[in-house]
Scaffold this active site. Structure first.
Site, mmCIF file in Angstrom:
data_model
loop_
_atom_site.group_PDB
_atom_site.id
_atom_site.type_symbol
_atom_site.label_atom_id
_atom_site.label_comp_id
_atom_site.label_asym_id
_atom_site.label_seq_id
_atom_site.Cartn_x
_atom_site.Cartn_y
_atom_site.Cartn_z
ATOM 1 N N GLU A 170 0.829 -1.217 0.000
ATOM 2 C CA GLU A 170 0.000 0.000 0.000
ATOM 3 C C GLU A 170 0.862 1.266 0.000
ATOM 4 O O GLU A 170 0.751 2.122 0.880
ATOM 5 C CB GLU A 170 -0.956 -0.016 1.200
ATOM 6 C CG GLU A 170 -1.892 -1.211 1.151
ATOM 7 C CD GLU A 170 -2.912 -1.268 2.284
ATOM 8 O OE1 GLU A 170 -2.662 -0.672 3.341
ATOM 9 O OE2 GLU A 170 -3.957 -1.915 2.088
ATOM 10 N N GLU A 196 -12.398 -2.181 12.488
ATOM 11 C CA GLU A 196 -12.442 -1.566 11.160
ATOM 12 C C GLU A 196 -13.559 -2.133 10.295
ATOM 13 O O GLU A 196 -14.278 -1.389 9.639
ATOM 14 C CB GLU A 196 -11.078 -1.757 10.475
ATOM 15 C CG GLU A 196 -11.060 -1.245 9.052
ATOM 16 C CD GLU A 196 -9.715 -1.445 8.350
ATOM 17 O OE1 GLU A 196 -8.749 -1.887 8.998
ATOM 18 O OE2 GLU A 196 -9.645 -1.149 7.147
ATOM 19 N N ASP A 207 -7.895 -9.384 5.117
ATOM 20 C CA ASP A 207 -7.709 -8.133 5.856
ATOM 21 C C ASP A 207 -8.752 -7.972 6.963
ATOM 22 O O ASP A 207 -9.677 -7.174 6.812
ATOM 23 C CB ASP A 207 -7.791 -6.955 4.880
ATOM 24 C CG ASP A 207 -7.379 -5.655 5.526
ATOM 25 O OD1 ASP A 207 -6.858 -5.691 6.649
ATOM 26 O OD2 ASP A 207 -7.577 -4.597 4.904
HETATM 27 C C1 BDP Z 1 -6.059 -2.222 6.203
HETATM 28 C C2 BDP Z 1 -6.447 -0.834 6.572
HETATM 29 C C3 BDP Z 1 -5.371 0.175 6.345
HETATM 30 C C4 BDP Z 1 -4.073 -0.328 6.966
HETATM 31 C C5 BDP Z 1 -3.734 -1.679 6.407
HETATM 32 C C6 BDP Z 1 -2.555 -2.326 7.071
HETATM 33 O O1 BDP Z 1 -7.580 -0.499 5.805
HETATM 34 O O2 BDP Z 1 -5.781 1.370 6.911
HETATM 35 O O3 BDP Z 1 -3.045 0.560 6.715
HETATM 36 O O4 BDP Z 1 -4.788 -2.561 6.614
HETATM 37 O O5 BDP Z 1 -2.784 -3.225 7.859
HETATM 38 O O6 BDP Z 1 -6.903 -3.034 6.953
HETATM 39 O O7 BDP Z 1 -1.428 -1.961 6.821
#
Ligand code: BDP
Length: 720
Positions: A331, A433, A405
């Site tokens: 990401e 989340e 996730d």
């Molecule tokens: C996802 C989230 C994001 C996090 C990412 C992570 O949406 O905000 O940065 O995981 O774990 O669940 O790095």
């Protein structure tokens, strides 16, 4: 502000208003003594805002029990002068005063309750517990009633921190009304690193935080340290958490600058006596971003030198610094692959710098670069499995519980059981989340129990995730469990009062991944709401069913990814994200004219093959795949007959319906508790449940209407 001082300064708003409402000066003068009396009385009334968490220590009113406790604990001896031992002394004296209504000052001649280490207490040294305590390690402890010594109770450990943990255990027995007159408790954590990951940003916001802002006030630090940090550390110590990563995994390299290291050192000194080490999420590009270098290539000797110098500097400022957590090549975070290097090259670079100081690296496996595999959930395994054995000894790979996730339900990530030579650390998400943020009551203990109990079969049967994480299956040297924190500046810490249960349960599961969700929920309920069975039974019942209820109205039968873009709160099953295919709900849901679900069998993405036999076969077969994971592994035809005998479409509709009606039941059960808990906390939960019930209907209706555009089958009667 400390918990107690917060309560003392609380002003009753009604009284404040009443005072302003008196117009005439002489009336005011006449009434002044009365008003003063009322104000003084009310200044001591405790605000039921949830700030006391599970550490309430309300007076025990059950008189036979109170009598027996008073007879067992007649004196208190806490020896030793360390900060931790002083904390034990204050904690016990104040808790026992509140619980039992008696003042037990520290009597050095010996009393009925003795706490300490063989080093600090001659009395404990004489008991010759050394061998036993050594076996339990610095965090383990014994709590024992000594029959030969007039029934003295001893809480002993090798170190003051272990004694503090033992103290909280002992207090928990009192808080939950357990017998204490004949104790023989031997405890030791099953996991070494029990860490809360704070996704806190420099500007005070918290990524995926739903309970206010960050608790770390960067503007005031290091000059002023908020009292609440002490309360935070105390709460963590009471459940055995021994580490905090202070900043977001999407990390700002500023945290590694000298200015911030001094602020972090101030936090570390508040946490230290509570046994909590601080860690930082390190930005892999720091050498370039703050070091003025032209590269952050892990194999460049100058980059290695930069990290070594930086780490040496950190340890000068924070001598017991824990280490780094790293999100790399995921990401948009930079990482070793930017330079054609591997995750092992990246992790080892930092591990080498930390190793002389005893620091560790928690390297995240949350990676999903699209060129690795068309199915997102195949990617992390494919990247990390070939690197097994290539990491230095002070590196742990930190994997989320599932391969996707933090969904409401996922099978365990196949990385658990795949890495034999590299310790795998579990990452759980305490903040909700994908589980209704701080609006929905979802107790996560049951989810974590399901996860930890899953058998990976990686070394034959009984190779459960718990045993993998505890290092029992592959003999890991270091072990760890991390939880993405749900705390913030809200008075009640977690936004929803039941969010506190997830913080609590995280600590208990990190200490012992083989914990029972039910027992943990009962403990928490008794300490937080009261011991009356008329409270405990319904509340535990609500908690134990809550995750399944949520799964039913959000992701029934193994669905995943059905969430709105970015916020991940509301449903949007047809959402297509132009930025990335694998950020789109439609990618996961895979609704079409034939059916619903992601085919990950041997005729699909072949994800099943990442699991050890017999799981690969079990997940691959339609009739052998557990229904709770069906749509995760299979694309199921709308007319397919299900175990219930119903066609799939009907089954799906009824699961959503069941979720909605269960949410309503939960609300009704709470309403029945009106008058049995204080009005303030009752109302706070009731307000949230109202939102939850409405949301549950929205989830059902939006998802079913969308799926119906593919199934072309009627909705059950009564639906929109
Ligand atoms: C996802 C989230 C994001 C996090 C990412 C992570 O949406 O905000 O940065 O995981 O774990 O669940 O790095």
């Amino acid at each position: 502000m400390s918990i107690n001082s917060a309560e003392k300064t609380f002003q009753n708003p009604t009284l404040v208003r009443a005072r302003h409402a008196l117009p005439l000066r002489n009336i005011f003068t006449n009434l002044f003594p009365f008003i003063l009396f009322l104000l003084l009385t009310c200044a001591n009334t405790q605000a039921e805002d949830g700030s006391r968490l599970w550490l309430r220590f309300d007076p025990i009113e059950n008189s036979p029990l109170l009598q027996s406790y008073r007879q067992t604990v007649t004196g208190l001896t806490v020896e030793g002068t360390s900060e931790t031992e002083k904390i034990i002394q204050t904690e016990l004296a104040s808790a026992l005063k509140n619980l039992l209504g008696q003042n037990l000052s520290n009597s050095p001649e010996g009393g009925k309750l003795i706490v300490g280490t063989p080093e600090s207490s001659a009395l404990i040294a004489r008991l010759k517990l050394d061998k036993e305590l050594k076996r339990l390690g610095p965090e383990g402890y014994v709590i024992r009633t000594l029959k030969e010594k007039n029934k003295t109770t001893v809480i002993a450990s090798q170190s003051p921190i272990g004694a503090l943990y033992g103290t909280f255990y002992f207090l928990r027995l009192l808080q939950t009304h357990q017998p204490i007159e004949d104790l023989n408790i031997v405890e030791k954590p099953k996991v070494k690193l029990r860490v809360l990951d704070h996704w806190d940003n420099l500007d005070g916001t918290i990524e995926r935080g739903y309970a206010g802002k960050t608790l770390w006030n960067w503007k005031e630090l290091p000059g002023k340290v908020d009292q609440r940090l002490k309360d935070y550390a105390r709460a963590n110590a009471s459940i055995g958490i021994n580490g905090s990563v202070l900043n977001n995994v999407n990390s700002n390299p500023i945290f590694l600058t000298e200015e911030y290291l001094h602020k972090i050192a101030a936090i570390a000194s508040v946490f230290r006596p509570y046994g909590i080490k601080v860690y930082l999420a390190a930005n892999f590009a720091a050498p370039k971003k703050i070091g003025g270098m032209t590269t952050s290539d892990p194999l460049d000797p100058q980059v290695a030198e930069w990290w070594k110098t930086k780490v040496d500097e950190i340890y000068k400022i924070i001598p017991d610094f824990g280490g780094f957590l790293v999100k790399a090549n995921s990401e948009n975070q930079s990482g070793p692959q930017d330079y054609g290097r591997t995750h092992a090259d990246g992790a080892n670079l930092l591990a080498k710098a930390l190793q002389p100081h005893g620091g560790i690296v928690m390297w995240r496996s949350f990676v999903y670069n699209a060129d690795v595999d068309p199915d997102r959930i195949n990617r992390a395994y494919k990247e990390f499995k070939p690197l097994d054995g290539k990491f230095l000894k002070n590196v742990l790979i930190q994997s989320k519980n599932g391969a996707l996730d933090f969904q409401p339900r996922e099978p365990f990530s196949p990385l658990f059981g795949a890495l034999r030579k590299t310790p795998l650390m579990a990452e759980l998400q305490v903040t909700q989340e994908y589980l209704g943020h701080s609006n929905h009551l979802v107790y996560l203990g049951t989810m974590w129990e399901e996860f930890f109990k899953s058998d990976t079969y990686s070394k034959g049967p009984y190779s459960t995730v718990a045993r993998v994480v505890e290092g029992k299956v592959f003999k890991y040297q270091i072990t760890g469990v991390a939880g993405v924190a749900n705390t913030g500046t809200d008075r009640n810490w977690t936004g929803h009062l039941f969010g506190q249960a997830n913080w609590y349960a995280f600590g208990r599961f990190a200490w012992n991944p083989e914990s029972s969700a039910k027992e943990v929920s009962e403990e928490w309920t008794r300490m937080t709401w009261g011991n009356d069975p008329q409270l405990v039974n319904p509340i535990v019942g609500m908690m134990m069913g809550s995750r399944e209820t949520y799964v039913n109205y959000v992701t029934p039968l193994g669905l995943s990814g059905v969430f709105e873009k970015d916020l991940h709160y509301a449903p949007d099953p047809g959402m297509v994200d132009p930025r990335r295919e694998d950020w789109s709900a439609a990618y996961y849901v895979r609704a079409d004219e034939k059916g619903l679900g992601f085919n990950r069998t041997l005729t699909g993405s072949r994800n099943v093959n990442q699991y050890h036999p017999p799981l690969n076969h079990r997940f691959n077969g339609f009739s052998t795949c557990p229904e709770k994971f069906l749509l995760w592994f299979h694309h199921v035809a709308w007319g397919q007959k299900m175990k219930s005998g119903k066609p799939f479409w009907e089954e799906l509709c009824s699961r959503y319906d069941q979720g909605v009606s269960e949410a309503g039941e939960c609300q009704k059960n709470w309403d029945l508790l009106k008058g049995k808990v204080d009005g303030e906390r009752f109302g706070a939960v009731a307000d949230k449940l109202k939102i939850q019930v409405e949301d549950a209907k929205k989830w059902r209706d939006k998802c079913l209407l969308y799926f119906q555009t593919f199934s072309h089958q009627p909705l059950p009667a009564g639906k929109p």
